[in-house]
Design an enzyme around this catalytic site. Sequence first.
Site, PDB file in Angstrom:
ATOM      1  N   PRO A 152      -0.153   8.066  -2.635  1.00 31.47           N
ATOM      2  CA  PRO A 152      -1.403   7.357  -2.391  1.00 31.47           C
ATOM      3  C   PRO A 152      -1.276   6.132  -1.489  1.00 31.47           C
ATOM      4  O   PRO A 152      -0.310   5.371  -1.601  1.00 31.47           O
ATOM      5  CB  PRO A 152      -1.873   6.939  -3.791  1.00 31.47           C
ATOM      6  N   ASN A 153      -2.257   6.001  -0.638  1.00 30.17           N
ATOM      7  CA  ASN A 153      -2.430   4.839   0.257  1.00 30.17           C
ATOM      8  C   ASN A 153      -1.471   4.813   1.438  1.00 30.17           C
ATOM      9  O   ASN A 153      -1.570   3.941   2.295  1.00 30.17           O
ATOM     10  CB  ASN A 153      -2.340   3.513  -0.528  1.00 30.17           C
TER      11      ASN A 153
ATOM     12  N   ARG B 216      -2.914  -1.104   5.981  1.00 28.25           N
ATOM     13  CA  ARG B 216      -2.595  -1.581   4.645  1.00 28.25           C
ATOM     14  C   ARG B 216      -1.498  -2.654   4.679  1.00 28.25           C
ATOM     15  O   ARG B 216      -0.382  -2.371   5.144  1.00 28.25           O
ATOM     16  CB  ARG B 216      -2.117  -0.342   3.902  1.00 28.25           C
TER      17      ARG B 216
ATOM     18  N   TYR C  18       4.247  -3.535   4.730  1.00 28.94           N
ATOM     19  CA  TYR C  18       4.556  -2.166   5.156  1.00 28.94           C
ATOM     20  C   TYR C  18       4.687  -2.001   6.669  1.00 28.94           C
ATOM     21  O   TYR C  18       4.990  -0.899   7.144  1.00 28.94           O
ATOM     22  CB  TYR C  18       3.481  -1.212   4.613  1.00 28.94           C
TER      23      TYR C  18
ATOM     24  N   ASN D 179       8.050   9.817  -0.997  1.00 28.13           N
ATOM     25  CA  ASN D 179       7.602   8.454  -1.296  1.00 28.13           C
ATOM     26  C   ASN D 179       6.380   8.597  -2.192  1.00 28.13           C
ATOM     27  O   ASN D 179       5.269   8.820  -1.701  1.00 28.13           O
ATOM     28  CB  ASN D 179       7.248   7.674  -0.032  1.00 28.13           C
TER      29      ASN D 179
ATOM     30  N   ALA E 123       2.529   4.393  -5.461  1.00 25.01           N
ATOM     31  CA  ALA E 123       2.287   3.802  -6.786  1.00 25.01           C
ATOM     32  C   ALA E 123       2.646   4.753  -7.927  1.00 25.01           C
ATOM     33  O   ALA E 123       3.003   4.308  -9.028  1.00 25.01           O
ATOM     34  CB  ALA E 123       0.827   3.379  -6.893  1.00 25.01           C
TER      35      ALA E 123
ATOM     36  N   GLU F 118      14.306   9.841  -2.731  1.00 24.93           N
ATOM     37  CA  GLU F 118      13.178   8.920  -2.965  1.00 24.93           C
ATOM     38  C   GLU F 118      13.225   7.836  -1.887  1.00 24.93           C
ATOM     39  O   GLU F 118      14.279   7.237  -1.659  1.00 24.93           O
ATOM     40  CB  GLU F 118      13.350   8.296  -4.350  1.00 24.93           C
TER      41      GLU F 118
ATOM     42  N   HIS G   9      11.205   4.311  -0.280  1.00 26.85           N
ATOM     43  CA  HIS G   9      10.176   3.269  -0.301  1.00 26.85           C
ATOM     44  C   HIS G   9      10.321   2.426   0.952  1.00 26.85           C
ATOM     45  O   HIS G   9      11.438   2.013   1.288  1.00 26.85           O
ATOM     46  CB  HIS G   9      10.301   2.389  -1.549  1.00 26.85           C
TER      47      HIS G   9
ATOM     48  N   ARG H  84      10.146  -6.967  -5.557  1.00 24.11           N
ATOM     49  CA  ARG H  84       8.699  -7.129  -5.762  1.00 24.11           C
ATOM     50  C   ARG H  84       8.366  -7.266  -7.260  1.00 24.11           C
ATOM     51  O   ARG H  84       9.223  -7.631  -8.042  1.00 24.11           O
ATOM     52  CB  ARG H  84       7.966  -5.965  -5.083  1.00 24.11           C
TER      53      ARG H  84
END
Length: 146
Positions: free
Chosen positions: A9-10, A17, A22, A74, A77, A98, A100, A107
């Site tokens: 998502p996103n 964004r 990012y 990725n 969320a 994975e 990110h 974070r």
Amino acid sequence: MKLLVINGPNLNMLGIREPAIYGSGTYAQLLDMIRAHAERRGAEVSFFQSNHEGALVDAIQQAYFDGVEGIILNPAAYTHTSVALLDALKAVAIPTVEVHISDVAAREDFRQISYVRPACIATVTGRGFAGYLDAVDILLKGAAES
Ligand code: DQA
């Protein structure tokens, strides 16, 4: 080698964004970068993005039936919430990296858990878009060694 890049998502909003986190590159530019890198390495790559958890589960399952040999994921969320994605990765048992874009370790506390990590052969974080290229190389290296 047949690779599938799945973004959650996103991530279709890259470039718009939170650019401070990012970067300013768009989702389309990310795909172009990965495609060019995979081509250089002689790998075949396809892409899937969804804002919906079930659609991401479906894409992981479909990868099994399509003979995908490596997944770059990725989960965005859903990384921090989704047992369903973990179970899907375990079900298909396709080597998965994975990724990110941001350095999740630096974070918020709620980003410190990754449900999918136990089903992944490696995790790349905080490398920006280059992390996806690293993931391609990790999967190709793994395949060459097995
Ligand atoms: C992300 C990190 C996640 O915590 C966040 O929810 C995202 C993107 C990253 O690529 O840095 O949407 O997966």
